[in-house]
Design an enzyme around this catalytic site. Structure first.
Site, mmCIF file in Angstrom:
data_model
loop_
_atom_site.group_PDB
_atom_site.id
_atom_site.type_symbol
_atom_site.label_atom_id
_atom_site.label_comp_id
_atom_site.label_asym_id
_atom_site.label_seq_id
_atom_site.Cartn_x
_atom_site.Cartn_y
_atom_site.Cartn_z
ATOM 1 N N TYR A 142 0.827 -1.210 0.000
ATOM 2 C CA TYR A 142 0.000 0.000 0.000
ATOM 3 C C TYR A 142 0.864 1.264 0.000
ATOM 4 O O TYR A 142 0.469 2.294 -0.545
ATOM 5 C CB TYR A 142 -0.890 0.049 1.262
ATOM 6 C CG TYR A 142 -2.226 -0.620 1.117
ATOM 7 C CD1 TYR A 142 -2.313 -1.997 0.951
ATOM 8 C CD2 TYR A 142 -3.398 0.114 1.161
ATOM 9 C CE1 TYR A 142 -3.547 -2.610 0.843
ATOM 10 C CE2 TYR A 142 -4.629 -0.498 1.054
ATOM 11 C CZ TYR A 142 -4.699 -1.857 0.893
ATOM 12 O OH TYR A 142 -5.918 -2.456 0.782
ATOM 13 N N LYS A 189 2.686 -15.241 3.383
ATOM 14 C CA LYS A 189 2.959 -16.043 2.181
ATOM 15 C C LYS A 189 4.469 -16.308 2.170
ATOM 16 O O LYS A 189 5.193 -15.953 1.230
ATOM 17 C CB LYS A 189 2.478 -15.264 0.929
ATOM 18 C CG LYS A 189 2.551 -16.027 -0.383
ATOM 19 C CD LYS A 189 1.547 -17.157 -0.518
ATOM 20 C CE LYS A 189 1.776 -17.908 -1.823
ATOM 21 N NZ LYS A 189 0.952 -19.140 -1.920
ATOM 22 N N ASP A 221 -3.262 -18.194 1.103
ATOM 23 C CA ASP A 221 -4.200 -18.941 0.239
ATOM 24 C C ASP A 221 -4.955 -19.997 1.054
ATOM 25 O O ASP A 221 -6.164 -20.159 0.935
ATOM 26 C CB ASP A 221 -3.489 -19.541 -0.985
ATOM 27 C CG ASP A 221 -2.164 -20.214 -0.653
ATOM 28 O OD1 ASP A 221 -1.713 -20.137 0.508
ATOM 29 O OD2 ASP A 221 -1.567 -20.826 -1.564
ATOM 30 N N ASP A 245 -6.794 -6.823 4.102
ATOM 31 C CA ASP A 245 -7.863 -6.150 3.361
ATOM 32 C C ASP A 245 -8.762 -7.191 2.701
ATOM 33 O O ASP A 245 -9.989 -7.154 2.829
ATOM 34 C CB ASP A 245 -7.240 -5.223 2.299
ATOM 35 C CG ASP A 245 -8.297 -4.509 1.470
ATOM 36 O OD1 ASP A 245 -9.266 -4.006 2.064
ATOM 37 O OD2 ASP A 245 -8.167 -4.483 0.226
ATOM 38 N N ASP A 249 -12.792 -8.750 3.992
ATOM 39 C CA ASP A 249 -13.993 -8.690 3.143
ATOM 40 C C ASP A 249 -14.602 -10.085 3.052
ATOM 41 O O ASP A 249 -15.820 -10.263 3.134
ATOM 42 C CB ASP A 249 -13.658 -8.206 1.717
ATOM 43 C CG ASP A 249 -13.887 -6.707 1.537
ATOM 44 O OD1 ASP A 249 -13.725 -5.963 2.527
ATOM 45 O OD2 ASP A 249 -14.220 -6.274 0.411
HETATM 46 C C1 IPM Z 1 -10.605 -0.846 3.599
HETATM 47 C C2 IPM Z 1 -10.752 -0.285 2.220
HETATM 48 C C3 IPM Z 1 -9.565 0.590 1.906
HETATM 49 C C4 IPM Z 1 -8.309 -0.276 1.947
HETATM 50 C C5 IPM Z 1 -9.650 1.343 0.569
HETATM 51 C C6 IPM Z 1 -10.909 2.178 0.472
HETATM 52 C C7 IPM Z 1 -8.437 2.205 0.315
HETATM 53 O O1 IPM Z 1 -10.911 -1.298 1.290
HETATM 54 O O2 IPM Z 1 -10.511 -0.064 4.551
HETATM 55 O O3 IPM Z 1 -10.603 -2.070 3.734
HETATM 56 O O4 IPM Z 1 -7.950 -0.933 0.961
HETATM 57 O O5 IPM Z 1 -7.656 -0.295 2.989
HETATM 58 MG MG MG Z 2 -11.112 -3.218 2.104
#
Ligand code: IPM
Ligand code: MG
Length: 358
Positions: A142, A189, A221, A245, A249
């Site tokens: 990042y 990884k 993975d 990240d 999700d």
């Molecule tokens: C999160 C989001 C952010 C990230 C984006 C919006 C930059 O996906 O907070 O998880 O990737 O960190």
């Molecule tokens: Mg995110």
């Protein structure tokens, strides 16, 4: 208690959901005799439109001076399909994370029993899951050097980690594990990446200071697969920025929806509390967004940020009661339960407030 809280609604549904996070904080203050002073700042697409910058200096200054920050969401479809855009809303979020030294992002996978049926995963696989992710937030690919050839034929993002960056978040995760079930899974990884081998080396070293915590190392993975196969096997999960990240999700589906997941970004100074979901422009302004991630982020602000543990529990209880009564925004409605009642953002917020005031 008297505190200054900065509200940064951001983009898209961020505006609508953060209203409810803030309302909940106000209700908590009223009920318990605290005094919260609120200020507001702009960030993201709205800030680009107004000032040309995704994080205006004024917002950053206000953030540094506040005791805690409640943030909504960031992003706009306009930039997603324009790889040539020079300024992007997300740059604002990344900059504030870096500037405030928010190196640890805590993402609890809080599963309400009422939502077992809302997930696309089988309830019997999910029941009893309780995971706390520690995602490193100010390093990795990042923030590494970026390069792009003038002619567009090549691009690179450098993935890098310093030992101290891994150490400080590892300590936070081990401390948490100590107070939970004393199990920590570090995800990397290391079979391929040099940064991951550094990560594993540091975690192994730090583990010696926490002999009471059982440590497991897992490749990303495999972890992505295990998370949906048997989520109950995880408790504290420690991982790098990009892996965290993606994995969180995925993990949001355990809780039924992205609209349910709150997070706390902490580090050197002021803490930053934000839902993990994005700006969802497709449903913005339509009273469809789930305000619970913002409300639960407000709960994290209360206990992690201000040490108001009891107040935070009351907020979570109010959410649980609202769900128990059958109220559902569309993202957590599944038509499986007859008592389920579909409502919008505003009503969901109002019902939680009502419970809270009881
Ligand atoms: C999160 C989001 C952010 C990230 C984006 C919006 C930059 O996906 O907070 O998880 O990737 O960190
Ligand atoms: Mg995110």
């Amino acid at each position: 208690m008297s505190k200054n809280i900065l509200i940064i609604p951001g983009d898209g549904i961020g505006q609508e959901v953060t209203t409810w996070g803030k309302n909940v904080l106000e209700a908590v203050a009223d009920k318990h005799g605290h005094s919260f002073q609120f200020d507001e700042g702009i960030m993201g697409h709205v800030a680009i439109e107004e000032t040309g910058s995704p994080l205006p200096e004024e917002t950053l200054e206000k953030a540094k001076e506040s005791d805690a920050i409640l943030f909504g969401a960031i992003g706009h479809a306009k930039y997603d399909n324009d790889p040539h855009a020079k300024v992007r809303p997300e740059q604002g979020l990344l900059k504030i994370r870096k500037e405030l030294g928010l190196y640890a992002n805590l993402r609890p996978i809080l599963l309400f029993d009422e939502l077992l049926e809302a997930s696309s995963l089988k309830p019997e696989i999910l029941k009893g899951t309780d995971i706390l992710f520690f995602r490193e937030l100010t390093g990795d690919v990042y923030f590494g050097e970026k390069n792009k050839a003038e002619d567009g034929s090549f691009a690179s993002d450098l993935m890098n980690y310093h030992r101290y960056e891994v150490e400080r978040i590892a300590h936070k995760a081990f401390e948490a594990a100590r107070h939970r079930s004393k199990k920590l899974c570090s995800v990397d990884k290391a079979n391929v990446l040099e940064t991951s081998r550094l990560w594993r080396d540091v975690v192994q070293e730090i583990a010696k200071q926490y002999p009471d915590v059982e440590v497991e190392h897992m490749f990303i993975d495999n972890a992505a697969m295990q998370l949906v196969k048997n989520p109950r096997k995880f408790d504290v999960v420690l991982t790098a920025n990009l892996f965290g990240d993606i994995l969180t999700d995925e993990a949001s589906q355990i809780a039924g929806s992205m609209g349910m997941l709150a997070s706390a970004s902490v580090g050197d100074g002021t803490g930053f509390y934000e839902p993990i979901h994005g700006s969802a422009h497709d449903i913005a302004g339509q009273d469809k967004a789930n305000p619970l991630a913002s409300i639960l982020s407000a709960a994290l602000l209360l206990d992690i940020g201000l040490g108001l543990v009891e107040e935070a529990e009351e907020v979570r209880d109010a959410v649980a009661h609202t769900l128990k009564e059958g109220w559902r925004t569309i993202d957590i409605a599944n038509n499986a339960t007859p008592e389920e009642k579909k409502i919008g953002t505003k009503q969901m917020g109002e019902f939680v407030l009502e419970q809270l005031k009881k």
